[in-house]
Design an enzyme around this catalytic site. Structure first.
Site, mmCIF file in Angstrom:
data_model
loop_
_atom_site.group_PDB
_atom_site.id
_atom_site.type_symbol
_atom_site.label_atom_id
_atom_site.label_comp_id
_atom_site.label_asym_id
_atom_site.label_seq_id
_atom_site.Cartn_x
_atom_site.Cartn_y
_atom_site.Cartn_z
ATOM 1 N N GLU A 128 0.821 -1.209 0.000
ATOM 2 C CA GLU A 128 0.000 0.000 0.000
ATOM 3 C C GLU A 128 0.857 1.261 0.000
ATOM 4 O O GLU A 128 0.530 2.245 -0.662
ATOM 5 C CB GLU A 128 -0.947 0.000 1.194
ATOM 6 C CG GLU A 128 -2.082 -1.008 1.097
ATOM 7 C CD GLU A 128 -3.029 -0.742 -0.066
ATOM 8 O OE1 GLU A 128 -3.039 0.408 -0.579
ATOM 9 O OE2 GLU A 128 -3.743 -1.668 -0.478
ATOM 10 N N CYS A 149 -13.700 0.412 -14.715
ATOM 11 C CA CYS A 149 -14.220 1.764 -14.514
ATOM 12 C C CYS A 149 -13.062 2.753 -14.548
ATOM 13 O O CYS A 149 -12.812 3.496 -13.596
ATOM 14 C CB CYS A 149 -14.971 1.838 -13.180
ATOM 15 S SG CYS A 149 -15.999 3.313 -12.991
ATOM 16 N N CYS A 185 -19.159 -4.185 -17.052
ATOM 17 C CA CYS A 185 -19.111 -3.834 -15.631
ATOM 18 C C CYS A 185 -20.201 -4.577 -14.853
ATOM 19 O O CYS A 185 -21.383 -4.519 -15.231
ATOM 20 C CB CYS A 185 -19.291 -2.331 -15.438
ATOM 21 S SG CYS A 185 -19.294 -1.830 -13.705
ATOM 22 N N CYS A 223 -25.692 1.672 -11.714
ATOM 23 C CA CYS A 223 -24.811 2.836 -11.803
ATOM 24 C C CYS A 223 -25.543 4.047 -12.351
ATOM 25 O O CYS A 223 -26.023 4.039 -13.496
ATOM 26 C CB CYS A 223 -23.606 2.513 -12.688
ATOM 27 S SG CYS A 223 -22.451 3.883 -12.873
#
Length: 356
Positions: free
Chosen positions: A45, A198, A208, A214
């Site tokens: 990360e 996306c 998707c 959405c």
């Protein structure tokens, strides 16, 4: 008995997609495991902040081979770690990485804490990183919002408020769809969706798994979300760098101050990066100047660094902290990109001059 919270429909659809299409990354557990080694999650990360997965992969492999756990990393020398980080950019991350590893060892017995609150108390661990580690490594419910997730959520809810003002609204919307189960998988599934489907340009809405729910998909232009405020122009700065070479085939590499841009890294001695046209060189020499400056773009400004080349007698010691480095081993110096480009330019010209 505790009352189970229903899993949002969006999470159900996304997790089903993730079980089949999850990216296989060296720091990840397989879908369904819902937990991973906290050290590897934390390291990945930190490396992934403002850096692509493709760029991070080789660095992550080298780091975990050399420093397989947080105790090994905490025991490393500062210069070794900074050299290993060279090329990843945003060097404050490397300094924070070392400080965090040492804090985990000194204050937590070498074991990462498992709550967002405790993780945020560690050096260099912000809200996003703490949430990601808590969710992915420990399975704790946390709202994990990186740039990819931010984009996905802004489109799912067609949030029209421009960034960065929209971030509070986006976080609340992300909270509303975050499940209480498989939280690590959900966080990574959202990241994958933003990275592979996306995307910021030309989102692949046709494949998707969240298309039907959405709000942005129902508009004429889903790529218009998230709405971004107009960018301010990036300032341009000028600076000077000195390539000081001695009679023993070595170049002087200064050690930059620990705080500030490229802090703690090796590099050429430089002027202030808003310097006058002809600053005073650090040592007396016959100086020549490369025909064109070395250009580099940092996050908040661009730089044109004029490179001056001079040769001194063996035994000369330029002012300030630094070391003489063999030219034959320059690739091992761990130079950040700006100074690596400068070194490449100077050495290329020297090779061309030698052939003439």
């Amino acid at each position: 008995m505790p009352v189970e919270t229903p899993v949002p429909e969006i999470a159900i659809s996304l997790l089903a997609h993730y079980d089949v299409h999850a990216r296989r990354l060296p720091w990840r557990a397989a879908p369904g495991a819902n937990a991973a080694d906290p050290y590897r999650v934390w390291l990945s990360e930190v490396m992934l902040q403002q850096t692509t997965v493709a760029a991070v992969g080789p660095y992550f492999t080298r780091f975990t081979h050399r420093w397989p756990d947080v105790a090994a990393l905490a025991a490393s020398e500062d210069a070794d770690l900074m050299a290993a980080w060279a090329g990843l950019g945003y060097y404050a991350r490397a300094r924070n990485l070392l400080a965090c590893a040492r804090a985990v060892v000194a204050d937590h017995g070498g074991i990462f804490p498992d709550t967002e609150e405790a993780l945020r108390a560690l050096p260099g661990v912000g809200a996003y990183t703490a949430a990601a580690i808590a969710a992915i490594a420990f399975g704790r419910r946390a709202v994990v919002v990186d740039a990819n997730v931010e984009r996905v959520v802004a489109r799912l809810f067609a949030i029209a408020t421009p960034l960065p003002a929209a971030r509070t609204e986006i976080r609340a919307a992300a909270d509303s769809i975050t499940p209480d189960v498989r939280v690590g998988d959900f966080a990574q599934a959202m990241m994958d969706l933003g990275a592979t489907i996306c995307t910021s340009r030309n989102p692949a809405c046709g494949i998707c798994p969240l298309r039907d729910g959405c709000a942005a998909f129902r508009t004429a232009d889903p790529a218009a979300f998230p709405v971004k405020a107009a960018k301010k122009p990036r300032p341009h700065r000028l600076g000077h760098g000195w390539w000081i070479e001695d009679g023993d085939g070595r170049v002087w590499l200064a050690r930059r101050p620990d705080k500030g841009l490229l802090g703690g890294m090796r590099g050429l001695p430089t002027s202030d990066w808003s310097a006058a046209p002809d600053p005073t060189p650090p040592v007396e020499a016959v100086w020549s100047r490369l025909d064109a400056p070395v250009d580099h773009v940092f996050t908040h400004f661009s730089l044109a660094l004029a490179i001056h080349v001079g040769r001194v007698e063996s035994g000369c010691v330029p002012p300030g902290p630094g070391e003489w480095w063999p030219l034959a081993l320059i690739e091992e110096a761990g130079l950040p990109t700006l100074f690596r480009r400068a070194a490449d330019r100077v050495m290329k010209e020297e090779r061309e001059d030698a052939r003439q």
